[in-house]
Design a protein around this motif. Structure first.
Motif, PDB file in Angstrom:
ATOM      1  N   GLU A 231      30.824  34.023  40.833  1.00  0.00           N
ATOM      2  CA  GLU A 231      30.882  32.896  41.785  1.00  0.00           C
ATOM      3  C   GLU A 231      32.100  32.016  41.526  1.00  0.00           C
ATOM      4  N   GLN A 232      31.978  30.687  41.645  1.00  0.00           N
ATOM      5  CA  GLN A 232      33.185  29.853  41.514  1.00  0.00           C
ATOM      6  C   GLN A 232      33.512  29.660  40.025  1.00  0.00           C
ATOM      7  N   ASN A 233      34.749  29.811  39.692  1.00  0.00           N
ATOM      8  CA  ASN A 233      35.219  29.603  38.317  1.00  0.00           C
ATOM      9  C   ASN A 233      36.725  29.406  38.406  1.00  0.00           C
ATOM     10  N   CYS A 234      37.372  29.174  37.270  1.00  0.00           N
ATOM     11  CA  CYS A 234      38.793  28.784  37.297  1.00  0.00           C
ATOM     12  C   CYS A 234      39.665  29.752  38.123  1.00  0.00           C
ATOM     13  N   SER A 235      39.566  31.058  37.854  1.00  0.00           N
ATOM     14  CA  SER A 235      40.459  31.979  38.572  1.00  0.00           C
ATOM     15  C   SER A 235      40.014  32.192  40.018  1.00  0.00           C
TER      16      SER A 235
END
Ligand code: CMC
Length: 428
Positions: A231-235
């Motif tokens: 899901e949403q993360n830095c990369s």
């Protein structure tokens, strides 16, 4: 009636809609807050900010759940292949036999990269980190396929960009390794499956026929599946943010590769191996390092332990641990650092410090051990992560474009000087 959040500011109240996801995740939609009240919300590191709604991956850190398009990661790791999971993530449903064959065939037809790209590769010194090469060469695909720069790509054009990127990334990744060891590159063999082809490009010698080992291919498929989306993360959020300016898929993914390269993100699997090797070199006393990790005056942390969102267990780590045992047994590899890893895990899981703080082995604790056993060098570990994460990045970029999401543009709270007049040089 759906819930409404009420925010009271300076005695005035504002009503904000509550958004509820299909897994009952709840959010307050504050998008109208600033225009109504002049206030923004402040959340450094986006720890409590949903940047999007998404139908790709569901993750529950408390319960240790990870699902792609609704399918549990455990089932996908056991029954699926990486290419099938890539199809699932990108297009939303499991492919039929014909759809999977067609997807694989189309990828196979695009595995070659333009010969001019070798000239770019030749320009890199052999000491160049493979992640830097990967990011640069993926971005350079825009030069070879300028139509990918169109912000109004047709469905067919977008599809071609996706297939090309899936196809060329293993070639570029393997070539980045070949550059680091000063060997000639290997060209793709399109009769091989995705993972076997990658291993061929990494390890075949010009004078020998490279035999892929099914145990290795199976392990690689599993590792790539487990890394395919989160899901949403830095990369991933970087890919969406860059893509929200209608930058091409190649430029957006290149930015994601750069974000992943950071040691706080994709670099942990390498750090685990380095830690286990350091413990071995120090005499192999894992208890000593457990004490170091608990000592607040010592900066040492147990690499591969703890996770920002998984607080009971990392579902990927469970699968990988079992796979590490199987791979090492099947390959007959006796890696002394595996014993150290097991001792460390057991000691930590029985220690109140780690129990109280809910620090469990994460996905990276065992992945490096498998990569090592199948011959992947340490400086390629993060490249392997990127190879696995590619379908997730593509799916997230595609979803963002199809949803016609607006350009990402966070706000800030300014804390600098207030207005002041320019001072002439002689008066400073
Ligand atoms: N070793 C020793 N103590 C630790 C560790 C560790 N690995 N991780 C957390 N702690 C302690 C920390 O000192 C703190 O203690 P206290 O409450 O007494 O101050 C408490 O546990 C909470 O730590 P935190 O830093 O607030 O936790 P976080 O959620 O912000 O950090 C983390 C998560 C993954 C950055 C951290 O656990 C860590 O540095 N782990 C080692 C690096 C690592 O393995 N990273 C890979 C993450 S998995 C890859 C991915 O999914 O992208």
């Amino acid at each position: 009636m759906s819930d409404i959040a009420e925010i009271t500011l300076e005695g005035k109240s504002y009503q904000m809609p509550v958004v509820v996801g299909t897994e009952d995740e709840k959010a307050i939609d504050i998008s109208s807050l600033r225009s109504a009240s002049g206030y923004i919300t402040l959340d450094a590191g986006y720890k409590n900010t949903g940047a999007t709604t998404s139908a790709i991956t569901f993750l529950d850190g408390e319960k240790g759940i990870l699902r792609y398009r609704g399918y549990p990661i455990e089932q996908l790791a056991e029954k699926s292949s990486f290419i099938e999971v890539a199809y699932l993530l990108i297009y939303g449903s499991l492919p039929t036999t014909a759809e999977l064959q067609d997807f694989s065939d189309r990828i196979s037809r695009h595995t070659l990269v333009n010969e001019d790209m070798r000239k770019i590769l030749d320009g890199f010194p052999s000491a160049a980190h493979p992640m830097g090469i990967l990011s640069a060469l993926v971005s350079s695909l825009t030069a070879f396929y300028p139509e990918s720069l169109k912000s109004n790509q047709s469905d067919e054009e977008m599809e071609l960009s996706i297939v090309r990127l899936m196809a060329k990334m293993p070639t570029i990744a393997a070539w980045s390794y070949k550059n680091s060891v000063g060997h000639p590159v290997n060209y793709p063999k399109n009769n091989l499956d995705y993972c076997s082809n990658f291993m061929h490009m990494m390890f075949a010698y010009p004078t020998e026929t490279y035999e892929t080992n099914p145990v290795v291919v199976d392990a690689l498929n599993k590792l790539l599946i487990l890394h395919a989306d989160h899901e949403q993360n830095c990369s991933t959020s970087t890919v969406r943010l860059v893509g929200s300016a209608h930058a091409s898929l190649y430029s957006s993914v290149s930015a994601g590769i750069s974000a992943l390269w950071g040691p706080l993100h994709g670099g942990a699997n390498q750090a685990v191996i380095e830690m286990l090797e350091a413990i071995k070199a120090d005499g192999g006393d894992s208890k000593k390092f457990i004490e170091k990790a608990k000592d607040k005056n010592d900066p040492f942390r147990l690499m591969g332990f703890g996770h920002r969102v998984y607080k009971n267990f990392d579902p990927r780590a469970k699968i990988i641990k079992k796979s590490a045992d199987e791979v090492l047994a099947a390959l007959g590899v006796k890696d002394p650092i595996l014993n150290i890893a097991k001792e460390l895990e057991e000691a930590a899981l029985n220690d109140p410090y780690f129990v109280e703080r809910k620090l469990y082995p994460n996905v990276d604790f065992y992945s490096g051990i498998i990569y090592r056993a199948i011959g992947i060098p340490t400086n390629m570990f993060t490249v392997m992560f990127a190879l696995g994460r590619l379908p997730g990045w593509i799916a997230q970029w595609k979803e963002m474009r199809e949803n016609k999401e607006p350009i990402g543009r966070p706000r800030q709270v300014y804390v600098g000087e207030t207005e002041r007049n320019y001072i002439d040089m002689e008066k400073r």
